[in-house]
Motif scaffolding. Structure first.
Motif, PDB file in Angstrom:
ATOM      1  N   ASP A   1      -8.306   2.453   4.311  1.00 35.63           N
ATOM      2  CA  ASP A   1      -7.600   3.111   3.202  1.00 35.63           C
ATOM      3  C   ASP A   1      -7.834   4.615   3.138  1.00 35.63           C
ATOM      4  O   ASP A   1      -8.255   5.149   2.094  1.00 35.63           O
ATOM      5  CB  ASP A   1      -7.994   2.458   1.864  1.00 35.63           C
ATOM      6  CG  ASP A   1      -7.582   1.001   1.788  1.00 35.63           C
ATOM      7  OD1 ASP A   1      -6.824   0.552   2.660  1.00 35.63           O
ATOM      8  OD2 ASP A   1      -8.023   0.312   0.856  1.00 35.63           O
TER       9      ASP A   1
ATOM     10  N   ASP B   1       0.820  -1.223   0.000  1.00 40.07           N
ATOM     11  CA  ASP B   1       0.000   0.000   0.000  1.00 40.07           C
ATOM     12  C   ASP B   1       0.854   1.273   0.000  1.00 40.07           C
ATOM     13  O   ASP B   1       0.685   2.148   0.871  1.00 40.07           O
ATOM     14  CB  ASP B   1      -0.900   0.031   1.250  1.00 40.07           C
ATOM     15  CG  ASP B   1      -1.699  -1.257   1.411  1.00 40.07           C
ATOM     16  OD1 ASP B   1      -2.169  -1.795   0.401  1.00 40.07           O
ATOM     17  OD2 ASP B   1      -1.858  -1.721   2.564  1.00 40.07           O
TER      18      ASP B   1
ATOM     19  N   ARG C   1       3.490  -8.343   0.658  1.00 45.36           N
ATOM     20  CA  ARG C   1       3.622  -7.613  -0.606  1.00 45.36           C
ATOM     21  C   ARG C   1       4.821  -6.655  -0.597  1.00 45.36           C
ATOM     22  O   ARG C   1       5.360  -6.352   0.460  1.00 45.36           O
ATOM     23  CB  ARG C   1       2.316  -6.852  -0.847  1.00 45.36           C
ATOM     24  CG  ARG C   1       1.135  -7.823  -0.917  1.00 45.36           C
ATOM     25  CD  ARG C   1      -0.185  -7.253  -0.512  1.00 45.36           C
ATOM     26  NE  ARG C   1      -0.221  -6.815   0.871  1.00 45.36           N
ATOM     27  CZ  ARG C   1      -1.225  -6.138   1.416  1.00 45.36           C
ATOM     28  NH1 ARG C   1      -2.271  -5.832   0.679  1.00 45.36           N
ATOM     29  NH2 ARG C   1      -1.186  -5.764   2.673  1.00 45.36           N
TER      30      ARG C   1
ATOM     31  N   GLU D   1     -11.622  -0.459  -3.379  1.00 44.32           N
ATOM     32  CA  GLU D   1     -11.050   0.073  -2.133  1.00 44.32           C
ATOM     33  C   GLU D   1      -9.941   1.038  -2.512  1.00 44.32           C
ATOM     34  O   GLU D   1      -9.853   1.472  -3.661  1.00 44.32           O
ATOM     35  CB  GLU D   1     -10.527  -1.084  -1.259  1.00 44.32           C
ATOM     36  CG  GLU D   1      -9.525  -1.985  -1.943  1.00 44.32           C
ATOM     37  CD  GLU D   1      -9.038  -3.143  -1.077  1.00 44.32           C
ATOM     38  OE1 GLU D   1      -9.351  -3.187   0.111  1.00 44.32           O
ATOM     39  OE2 GLU D   1      -8.305  -3.999  -1.610  1.00 44.32           O
TER      40      GLU D   1
ATOM     41  N   HIS E   1       1.820  -2.126  -5.496  1.00 44.94           N
ATOM     42  CA  HIS E   1       2.498  -3.292  -4.910  1.00 44.94           C
ATOM     43  C   HIS E   1       2.099  -4.587  -5.620  1.00 44.94           C
ATOM     44  O   HIS E   1       0.999  -4.689  -6.164  1.00 44.94           O
ATOM     45  CB  HIS E   1       2.250  -3.393  -3.385  1.00 44.94           C
ATOM     46  CG  HIS E   1       0.852  -3.794  -2.990  1.00 44.94           C
ATOM     47  ND1 HIS E   1       0.166  -3.216  -1.944  1.00 44.94           N
ATOM     48  CD2 HIS E   1       0.007  -4.738  -3.462  1.00 44.94           C
ATOM     49  CE1 HIS E   1      -1.023  -3.774  -1.813  1.00 44.94           C
ATOM     50  NE2 HIS E   1      -1.147  -4.704  -2.717  1.00 44.94           N
TER      51      HIS E   1
ATOM     52  N   HIS F   1      -2.538  -1.584  -4.783  1.00 50.61           N
ATOM     53  CA  HIS F   1      -2.861  -0.348  -4.053  1.00 50.61           C
ATOM     54  C   HIS F   1      -1.886   0.711  -4.546  1.00 50.61           C
ATOM     55  O   HIS F   1      -0.692   0.476  -4.583  1.00 50.61           O
ATOM     56  CB  HIS F   1      -2.699  -0.586  -2.548  1.00 50.61           C
ATOM     57  CG  HIS F   1      -3.206   0.537  -1.726  1.00 50.61           C
ATOM     58  ND1 HIS F   1      -4.338   0.448  -0.953  1.00 50.61           N
ATOM     59  CD2 HIS F   1      -2.746   1.811  -1.561  1.00 50.61           C
ATOM     60  CE1 HIS F   1      -4.549   1.596  -0.337  1.00 50.61           C
ATOM     61  NE2 HIS F   1      -3.595   2.439  -0.693  1.00 50.61           N
TER      62      HIS F   1
ATOM     63  N   MET G   1      -0.359  -6.599  10.255  1.00 52.15           N
ATOM     64  CA  MET G   1       0.359  -5.329  10.132  1.00 52.15           C
ATOM     65  C   MET G   1       0.314  -4.605  11.475  1.00 52.15           C
ATOM     66  O   MET G   1      -0.753  -4.221  11.945  1.00 52.15           O
ATOM     67  CB  MET G   1      -0.301  -4.480   9.050  1.00 52.15           C
ATOM     68  CG  MET G   1      -0.073  -5.105   7.666  1.00 52.15           C
ATOM     69  SD  MET G   1      -1.573  -5.374   6.805  1.00 52.15           S
ATOM     70  CE  MET G   1      -1.461  -4.075   5.630  1.00 52.15           C
TER      71      MET G   1
ATOM     72  N   TRP H   1      -3.639  -1.030   8.421  1.00 55.89           N
ATOM     73  CA  TRP H   1      -3.637  -1.179   6.958  1.00 55.89           C
ATOM     74  C   TRP H   1      -3.162   0.115   6.280  1.00 55.89           C
ATOM     75  O   TRP H   1      -2.522   0.945   6.896  1.00 55.89           O
ATOM     76  CB  TRP H   1      -5.031  -1.629   6.495  1.00 55.89           C
ATOM     77  CG  TRP H   1      -5.318  -3.074   6.816  1.00 55.89           C
ATOM     78  CD1 TRP H   1      -4.598  -3.894   7.636  1.00 55.89           C
ATOM     79  CD2 TRP H   1      -6.409  -3.858   6.313  1.00 55.89           C
ATOM     80  NE1 TRP H   1      -5.173  -5.150   7.672  1.00 55.89           N
ATOM     81  CE2 TRP H   1      -6.276  -5.157   6.871  1.00 55.89           C
ATOM     82  CE3 TRP H   1      -7.481  -3.605   5.454  1.00 55.89           C
ATOM     83  CZ2 TRP H   1      -7.176  -6.191   6.577  1.00 55.89           C
ATOM     84  CZ3 TRP H   1      -8.377  -4.633   5.161  1.00 55.89           C
ATOM     85  CH2 TRP H   1      -8.233  -5.903   5.713  1.00 55.89           C
TER      86      TRP H   1
HETATM   87  O1  FUB Z   1      -3.093  -3.823   3.122  1.00 56.27           O
HETATM   88  C1  FUB Z   1      -4.351  -4.255   3.563  1.00 56.27           C
HETATM   89  C2  FUB Z   1      -5.376  -3.935   2.530  1.00 56.27           C
HETATM   90  O2  FUB Z   1      -5.092  -4.602   1.312  1.00 56.27           O
HETATM   91  C3  FUB Z   1      -5.404  -2.471   2.134  1.00 56.27           C
HETATM   92  O3  FUB Z   1      -6.000  -1.672   3.084  1.00 56.27           O
HETATM   93  C4  FUB Z   1      -6.115  -2.596   0.846  1.00 56.27           C
HETATM   94  O4  FUB Z   1      -6.073  -1.428   0.071  1.00 56.27           O
HETATM   95  C5  FUB Z   1      -5.380  -3.753   0.222  1.00 56.27           C
HETATM   96  O5  FUB Z   1      -4.184  -3.362  -0.374  1.00 56.27           O
END
Ligand code: FUB
Length: 446
Positions: free
Chosen positions: A158, A34, A289, A207, A277, A262, A65, A102
């Protein structure tokens, strides 16, 4: 050939100094998803999220994460890791058992930096409700001090913030297949208007909104699942709150079937770049990623040209650094293929395998500067030996080095004299001149 010395693999990213000299992916010291790129004080700042392998029972569908790092680069080739800027433990409202930090964003207003991030809140962890919070700092390197609570009107992930030319800020986010927008108050911490859904052409999954302005037009970009995995698409409009007329594709689905993508789009030194990514360092598990970047171009009418992901990526490579020719700009169809160096540790990167006379790889934009470089070191493994040539700027260009690799089942670094003085910016062609199979990890000039 001057000498051969045993060659032990060294990572491209020199962990001690926290600097990576990299092409695509940009960073190999850890996973970086991301990627939000911003330009502050003449440098690119990269604010990715940080995938880690999940422990037992941790995270959600393989996403774990716990914190964020920030990376900077001035030349888009050397990326410096400045360490952790915020962790789930330090945010009062985040349930730090959820590993749910995220995709983030960061913007600067009046010399203060605002870092927006989603996570699962303590008060709604049972339903896994995602919230968006803000942390602030007087420096883009952080540390960022989180607000006590999340923005109460927002449910979603996001976050992306556009600071418009008139200094009005807008926040975008994703929730339940929809993209939302609100105006932010002057303090950038609270909503000024109620959340509003931005109309998009279909109700399919989307998203990761990222909005930017160019020549008075606003671009709403987002990942969108039309078929199997996410592609990057966009719409254009005349106002930050829309409407945005759908325009189509920026990047197709990942060739490796990474389910997510993303993006962020940024202008740096008069060139536009797409940061995105894929899962190149984790080909069998797409929740780990790695950030990548490629140049992005506009048509005359302001629409975006499709970006084809490359290995070479962006930036100029200094001739004395490792030139990872497996991150090629182009290559012959036959006789030159790329494979992982070690399938037990993908982060070690890739190698080129040559097995045909005249097979070649081309690596663009190598800066020889004005130094009097005398040799080229070729890091290779050649069980049956192998002959090669290095030419400049085309397959028929000036030969600057040629040589014969000694037979060896192990990796070796061998140095070869340069025939010519080379200066300035050049494109390299590494050409096999024998049909014996040999492998090259990288070359560098000295
Ligand atoms: O990285 C977690 C989630 O995966 C992100 O919030 C989305 O945009 C997707 O990349």
């Amino acid at each position: 050939m001057k000498n051969i010395r045993s060659f032990a693999f060294l990572a491209v990213c020199f962990i001690q100094s926290q600097i990576c000299h990299a092409q695509n992916p940009l960073i190999n010291s850890q996973f970086t998803a991301d990627p939000t790129a911003r330009v502050f004080n003449g440098k690119i700042f990269l604010y990715p999220s940080h995938d880690i392998p999940c422990g037992k029972g941790q995270g959600y569908i393989g996403f774990c994460m716990a914190d964020y790092h920030v990376y900077t680069s001035e030349n888009l080739t050397d990326w410096e890791d400045h360490g952790v800027i915020l962790t789930q433990r330090d945010v009062p409202w985040v349930d730090s058992t959820t590993y749910s930090m995220w995709a983030p964003d960061c913007i600067c207003k009046n010399s203060k930096y605002y870092f927006y991030f989603p996570a699962i809140a303590q008060d709604s962890a049972i339903n896994r409700v995602r919230r968006i919070g803000v942390a602030t700092s007087t420096s883009p390197f952080g540390p960022f001090i989180p607000e006590k609570n999340y923005i109460p009107e927002i449910r979603g992930i996001d976050p992306n913030v556009l600071l418009d030319k008139d200094n009005q800020a807008y926040i975008y986010w994703a929730h339940n297949k929809q993209i939302y927008v609100s105006k932010l108050k002057e303090n950038l911490l609270e909503l000024e208007t109620d959340p509003k859904i931005i109309e998009t052409p279909t109700n399919k999954f989307k998203e990761g909104p990222f909005v930017f302005e160019r020549n008075g037009k606003y671009y709403l970009t987002y990942p969108f699942v039309n078929d199997k995995t996410e592609q990057l698409v966009y719409g254009m409009g005349d106002h930050p709150m829309g409407p945005f007329e759908y325009k189509g594709l920026i990047m197709k689905e990942s060739p490796n079937r990474c389910w997510t993508n993303h993006q962020s789009i940024v202008n740096y030194k008069d060139q536009w770049y797409l940061f995105y990514h894929h899962n190149d360092y984790s080909p069998k598990f797409d929740k780990n990623r790695s950030a990548k970047a490629d140049s992005l171009f506009f048509n005359e009418d302001g629409t975006i040209r499709e970006v084809i992901p490359t290995w070479r990526g962006v930036g100029i490579t200094n001739a004395v650094n490792r030139i990872q020719i497996d991150r090629y700009s182009s290559k012959s169809e036959d006789g030159a293929s790329v494979e992982y160096l070690d399938t037990l540790n993908y982060k070690k990167g890739w190698k080129v395998i040559f097995n045909k006379t005249n097979a070649w790889v081309n690596y663009n934009s190598v800066d020889f500067g004005k130094l009097k470089l005398k040799n080229v070191a070729v890091n290779a493994r050649a069980a049956s030996g192998g002959k090669f040539e290095i030419r400049l700027n085309s397959l028929n260009g000036k030969v600057i080095a040629k040589g014969e690799l000694e037979k060896s089942a192990d990796w070796n670094s061998a140095t070869f004299r340069l025939n010519n003085f080379v200066s300035g910016l050049n494109h390299l062609y590494f050409i096999a001149r024998s049909s014996d199979q040999f492998e090259v990890d990288f070359i560098s000039f000295e």
